[in-house]
Design an enzyme around this catalytic site. Structure first.
Site, PDB file in Angstrom:
ATOM      1  N   LYS A  22       0.837  -1.215   0.000  1.00  0.00           N
ATOM      2  CA  LYS A  22       0.000   0.000   0.000  1.00  0.00           C
ATOM      3  C   LYS A  22       0.863   1.252   0.000  1.00  0.00           C
ATOM      4  O   LYS A  22       0.634   2.182  -0.781  1.00  0.00           O
ATOM      5  CB  LYS A  22      -0.909  -0.001   1.241  1.00  0.00           C
ATOM      6  CG  LYS A  22      -1.518   1.360   1.556  1.00  0.00           C
ATOM      7  CD  LYS A  22      -2.425   1.338   2.760  1.00  0.00           C
ATOM      8  CE  LYS A  22      -1.798   1.693   4.083  1.00  0.00           C
ATOM      9  NZ  LYS A  22      -1.488   3.130   4.289  1.00  0.00           N
ATOM     10  N   ASN A  23       1.852   1.291   0.886  1.00  0.00           N
ATOM     11  CA  ASN A  23       2.610   2.529   1.079  1.00  0.00           C
ATOM     12  C   ASN A  23       3.610   2.803  -0.045  1.00  0.00           C
ATOM     13  O   ASN A  23       4.233   3.864  -0.070  1.00  0.00           O
ATOM     14  CB  ASN A  23       3.310   2.523   2.444  1.00  0.00           C
ATOM     15  CG  ASN A  23       2.307   2.729   3.573  1.00  0.00           C
ATOM     16  OD1 ASN A  23       1.132   3.010   3.316  1.00  0.00           O
ATOM     17  ND2 ASN A  23       2.750   2.573   4.801  1.00  0.00           N
ATOM     18  N   CYS A 126      -5.365   8.020   9.666  1.00  0.00           N
ATOM     19  CA  CYS A 126      -5.551   7.251  10.895  1.00  0.00           C
ATOM     20  C   CYS A 126      -5.387   8.130  12.134  1.00  0.00           C
ATOM     21  O   CYS A 126      -4.616   9.091  12.129  1.00  0.00           O
ATOM     22  CB  CYS A 126      -4.503   6.145  10.974  1.00  0.00           C
ATOM     23  SG  CYS A 126      -4.925   4.693  10.027  1.00  0.00           S
ATOM     24  N   ARG A 131       0.154  14.471  13.421  1.00  0.00           N
ATOM     25  CA  ARG A 131       0.582  14.334  12.034  1.00  0.00           C
ATOM     26  C   ARG A 131       0.563  15.653  11.241  1.00  0.00           C
ATOM     27  O   ARG A 131      -0.195  15.812  10.275  1.00  0.00           O
ATOM     28  CB  ARG A 131      -0.258  13.263  11.319  1.00  0.00           C
ATOM     29  CG  ARG A 131      -0.264  11.947  12.087  1.00  0.00           C
ATOM     30  CD  ARG A 131      -0.846  10.811  11.324  1.00  0.00           C
ATOM     31  NE  ARG A 131       0.056  10.314  10.287  1.00  0.00           N
ATOM     32  CZ  ARG A 131      -0.243   9.340   9.456  1.00  0.00           C
ATOM     33  NH1 ARG A 131      -1.414   8.764   9.524  1.00  0.00           N
ATOM     34  NH2 ARG A 131       0.619   8.942   8.542  1.00  0.00           N
ATOM     35  N   ASP A 316       4.624   0.681  12.026  1.00  0.00           N
ATOM     36  CA  ASP A 316       3.425   0.046  11.466  1.00  0.00           C
ATOM     37  C   ASP A 316       3.283  -1.427  11.879  1.00  0.00           C
ATOM     38  O   ASP A 316       2.304  -2.086  11.517  1.00  0.00           O
ATOM     39  CB  ASP A 316       3.428   0.159   9.929  1.00  0.00           C
ATOM     40  CG  ASP A 316       3.198   1.588   9.453  1.00  0.00           C
ATOM     41  OD1 ASP A 316       2.885   2.455  10.286  1.00  0.00           O
ATOM     42  OD2 ASP A 316       3.338   1.832   8.236  1.00  0.00           O
ATOM     43  N   ARG A 408      -8.545  -0.726   4.404  1.00  0.00           N
ATOM     44  CA  ARG A 408      -7.619   0.265   3.857  1.00  0.00           C
ATOM     45  C   ARG A 408      -6.286  -0.372   3.508  1.00  0.00           C
ATOM     46  O   ARG A 408      -5.609   0.083   2.588  1.00  0.00           O
ATOM     47  CB  ARG A 408      -7.339   1.356   4.908  1.00  0.00           C
ATOM     48  CG  ARG A 408      -8.422   2.386   5.089  1.00  0.00           C
ATOM     49  CD  ARG A 408      -7.896   3.519   5.963  1.00  0.00           C
ATOM     50  NE  ARG A 408      -6.594   3.956   5.454  1.00  0.00           N
ATOM     51  CZ  ARG A 408      -5.585   4.376   6.223  1.00  0.00           C
ATOM     52  NH1 ARG A 408      -5.711   4.424   7.515  1.00  0.00           N
ATOM     53  NH2 ARG A 408      -4.454   4.757   5.676  1.00  0.00           N
TER      54      ARG A 408
HETATM   55  C1  LIG Z   1       1.076   6.181   3.384  1.00  0.00           C
HETATM   56  C2  LIG Z   1       2.325   5.963   4.138  1.00  0.00           C
HETATM   57  O1  LIG Z   1       3.372   5.673   3.580  1.00  0.00           O
HETATM   58  N1  LIG Z   1       2.231   6.082   5.475  1.00  0.00           N
HETATM   59  C3  LIG Z   1       3.387   5.808   6.281  1.00  0.00           C
HETATM   60  C4  LIG Z   1       4.225   7.061   6.435  1.00  0.00           C
HETATM   61  O2  LIG Z   1       3.404   8.056   7.012  1.00  0.00           O
HETATM   62  P1  LIG Z   1       3.894   9.563   7.006  1.00  0.00           P
HETATM   63  O3  LIG Z   1       4.644   9.847   5.766  1.00  0.00           O
HETATM   64  O4  LIG Z   1       2.707  10.380   7.314  1.00  0.00           O
HETATM   65  O5  LIG Z   1       4.871   9.581   8.252  1.00  0.00           O
HETATM   66  P2  LIG Z   1       6.172  10.457   8.477  1.00  0.00           P
HETATM   67  O6  LIG Z   1       7.375   9.611   8.248  1.00  0.00           O
HETATM   68  O7  LIG Z   1       6.060  11.717   7.706  1.00  0.00           O
HETATM   69  O8  LIG Z   1       6.061  10.806  10.027  1.00  0.00           O
HETATM   70  C5  LIG Z   1       7.145  10.588  10.910  1.00  0.00           C
HETATM   71  C6  LIG Z   1       7.086  11.578  12.045  1.00  0.00           C
HETATM   72  O9  LIG Z   1       7.340  12.890  11.530  1.00  0.00           O
HETATM   73  C7  LIG Z   1       6.330  13.789  11.946  1.00  0.00           C
HETATM   74  N2  LIG Z   1       6.135  14.798  10.900  1.00  0.00           N
HETATM   75  C8  LIG Z   1       5.900  14.409   9.622  1.00  0.00           C
HETATM   76  C9  LIG Z   1       5.696  15.339   8.639  1.00  0.00           C
HETATM   77  C10 LIG Z   1       5.737  16.707   8.973  1.00  0.00           C
HETATM   78  O10 LIG Z   1       5.547  17.590   8.142  1.00  0.00           O
HETATM   79  N3  LIG Z   1       5.972  17.058  10.266  1.00  0.00           N
HETATM   80  C11 LIG Z   1       6.183  16.140  11.245  1.00  0.00           C
HETATM   81  O11 LIG Z   1       6.408  16.483  12.399  1.00  0.00           O
HETATM   82  C12 LIG Z   1       5.106  12.894  12.147  1.00  0.00           C
HETATM   83  O12 LIG Z   1       4.157  13.500  12.980  1.00  0.00           O
HETATM   84  C13 LIG Z   1       5.735  11.661  12.754  1.00  0.00           C
HETATM   85  O13 LIG Z   1       5.958  11.884  14.127  1.00  0.00           O
HETATM   86  O14 LIG Z   1       5.350   6.776   7.271  1.00  0.00           O
HETATM   87  C14 LIG Z   1       4.995   6.383   8.615  1.00  0.00           C
HETATM   88  C15 LIG Z   1       6.277   6.188   9.395  1.00  0.00           C
HETATM   89  O15 LIG Z   1       7.000   5.117   8.895  1.00  0.00           O
HETATM   90  C16 LIG Z   1       4.133   5.127   8.562  1.00  0.00           C
HETATM   91  O16 LIG Z   1       3.676   4.833   9.858  1.00  0.00           O
HETATM   92  C17 LIG Z   1       2.936   5.304   7.646  1.00  0.00           C
HETATM   93  O17 LIG Z   1       2.283   4.062   7.444  1.00  0.00           O
HETATM   94  C1  LIG Z   2      -0.555   4.859   9.260  1.00  0.00           C
HETATM   95  C2  LIG Z   2      -0.703   4.239   8.097  1.00  0.00           C
HETATM   96  O1  LIG Z   2      -1.233   4.777   6.975  1.00  0.00           O
HETATM   97  P1  LIG Z   2      -1.508   6.333   6.690  1.00  0.00           P
HETATM   98  O2  LIG Z   2      -0.158   7.016   6.734  1.00  0.00           O
HETATM   99  O3  LIG Z   2      -2.094   6.333   5.324  1.00  0.00           O
HETATM  100  O4  LIG Z   2      -2.447   6.818   7.767  1.00  0.00           O
HETATM  101  C3  LIG Z   2      -0.285   2.835   7.935  1.00  0.00           C
HETATM  102  O5  LIG Z   2      -0.151   2.380   6.781  1.00  0.00           O
HETATM  103  O6  LIG Z   2      -0.075   2.154   8.965  1.00  0.00           O
END
Ligand SMILES: CC(=O)N[C@H]1[C@@H](OP(=O)(O)OP(=O)(O)OC[C@H]2O[C@@H](n3ccc(=O)[nH]c3=O)[C@H](O)[C@@H]2O)O[C@H](CO)[C@@H](O)[C@@H]1O
Ligand SMILES: C=C(OP(=O)(O)O)C(=O)O
Length: 429
Positions: A22-23, A126, A131, A316, A408
């Site tokens: 998915k990711n 989620c 986030r 995850d 999802r």
């Molecule tokens: C669709 C997808 O691929 N989702 C994955 C992606 O989510 P996602 O890309 O949303 O997660 P991030 O790696 O960006 O988040 C990591 C950390 O950085 C923080 N942060 C992020 C962006 C930002 O602008 N500011 C900030 O502070 C977030 O709150 C979190 O604490 O990576 C996460 C971490 O491996 C996974 O759990 C999710 O499943």
């Molecule tokens: C948190 C997840 O997905 P998303 O970043 O799309 O919420 C996930 O794949 O576990």
């Protein structure tokens, strides 16, 4: 809303085919916006998030055709999507569509890079923490975009096009790295990204973009260098296997006992999780066909685990590991360092008889010998599947409510588990 009923107690035996990730599929589909030519993606999982992203891309004017099964395709063969963004008719991604899935916010990068403007609703997703998207916005600003936030929308403009720049992420972010890589691919000049996420899904995106004519080096390491190009062309790419789905079924097998082959899984994508499972007492081996996991006879040993960006233990899989530790012979500790509020499963696991206490970002789990089935409900994807894992090992009946979250991210979950001997069924409502 559908429910899933499980009667626990059966060890898992058999083969589970692992779907496309998915990711990885989501950013790859979004990358289709970067070119007017057709991007063909193979091994795309059939998931609610993929369908939702199809709707979002459709709103921008993208044509997406799902190619049917071909002769020789197995029961679980992923779908092939032909994505054609010849004409982008709308650069707004509306609240109604984006609020349901966080990754959809990432359309901001290709829209801005190709159309020089984008208006994208702040995302949903989620319930696992606040986030924010500040780092994604910072990355686009470093490439010359002007950004305003108005009425819940991020409005991004780069009238003369994006230009290369240096992006030093203060914190590892998967989404931030995806956005930076996509935007920089069509920016004028060189971009250097430091403290980039090293997740395999970043490498998969960069591999696909390079097939489309991008010039990206260093994906999979903390330093990525991108030489922007004027345009990208069509390509064909196969989505990599889902390491989180593989890890989830590995944990389910460790939980119930049994012997399962995860067909198509690649151990190097989840080595840290496999090491933890070996420490917990599972036997793990792998070959060109996938990963085999066996747990016979002996019990589950407690572990101490801290989640971390790749190649560390993935957040995850944190909820799933916690479900396993509920049955360990002793006390375990799991520390969540990525998301501040990813413990929604704790109160639901308690319904099975789990004994878990929280202290800040650390959960302490006292193993209990026996779990009892219960009606449960979860508010996020991986938390929901941790309840499935608990239900598979619990005595009696478990009813999982609100399975929307499971759909999802897990393709045909109940079929795959049933084929390995689980008593599990979907109750459609
Ligand atoms: C669709 C997808 O691929 N989702 C994955 C992606 O989510 P996602 O890309 O949303 O997660 P991030 O790696 O960006 O988040 C990591 C950390 O950085 C923080 N942060 C992020 C962006 C930002 O602008 N500011 C900030 O502070 C977030 O709150 C979190 O604490 O990576 C996460 C971490 O491996 C996974 O759990 C999710 O499943
Ligand atoms: C948190 C997840 O997905 P998303 O970043 O799309 O919420 C996930 O794949 O576990």
């Amino acid at each position: 809303m559908d429910r899933i009923r499980i009667v626990g107690g059966n060890p898992l035996h058999g083969i589970i085919p692992i779907s496309g990730a998915k990711n990885a599929a989501l950013p790859l589909m979004i990358a289709g916006l970067l070119t007017p030519e057709t991007l063909i993606l193979d091994n795309v999982p059939r998931l609610a998030d993929v369908a939702q992203l199809q709707r979002i891309l459709g709103n921008h004017g993208v044509d997406i055709m799902a190619v049917g099964k071909r002769p020789g395709d197995g029961q679980y063969q992923g779908q092939t999507l032909q994505i054609s963004a010849a004409d982008i008719i709308d650069t707004t991604a509306p609240y109604e569509l984006v609020s349901r899935m966080r990754a959809s916010f990432w359309v901001i990068a290709p829209l801005l890079a190709r159309m020089h403007e984008a208006r994208v609703s702040l995302p949903g997703g989620c319930a696992i923490g606040t986030r924010p998207v500040d780092l994604l916005i910072m990355a686009l600003e470093r490439l010359g975009a002007g950004i305003d936030i108005a009425a819940g929308y991020v409005v991004a403009k780069a009238p003369g096009g994006l230009r290369g720049g240096t992006i030093d992420f203060p914190k590892v972010t998967v989404g931030g790295t995806h956005v930076a890589v996509m935007a920089a691919s069509l920016a004028k000049g060189t971009t250097i990204i430091t403290n980039a996420a090293c997740e395999p899904e970043i490498t998969d995106l960069a591999d696909c973009l390079n097939k489309m004519g991008a010039r990206i080096a260093g994906a999979g390491t903390p330093r990525i260098e991108i030489e922007g190009v004027a345009s990208l062309h069509g390509a064909r790419h196969t989505v990599l296997p889902d390491r989180i789905e593989a890890g989830t079924y590995a944990i389910a097998t460790a939980m119930t006992g049994g012997d399962v082959r995860l067909a198509g899984a690649r151990p190097e994508l989840l080595q840290s999780a496999l090491d933890v499972l070996a420490e917990a007492g599972a036997e793990i081996s792998s070959d060109a066909e996938g990963i085999r996991i066996v747990r016979n006879g002996h019990g589950i040993r407690p572990v101490q685990v801290t989640t971390a960006p790749f190649p560390g233990f993935p957040t995850d899989l944190q909820a799933q590991l916690m479900a396993l530790m509920v049955r360990a012979q002793g006390a375990s500790e799991i520390t969540e360092t990525i998301f501040e509020n990813r413990f929604m499963h704790v109160q639901e696991l308690a319904r099975f008889g789990a004994r878990i206490s929280l202290d800040g970002e650390t959960a302490r789990i006292e193993g209990v010998g026996t779990l009892r089935g219960a009606p449960v409900m979860a508010t996020d994807l991986r938390a929901s599947v941790s309840l499935v894992i608990a239900g598979l090992a619990a005595e009696g009946e478990t009813m999982i409510n609100r399975v929307y979250h499971l759909d999802r991210g897990f393709e045909r979950l109940e079929d795959k588990l049933k084929a390995c001997g689980a008593t599990i069924e979907r109750i459609r409502e």
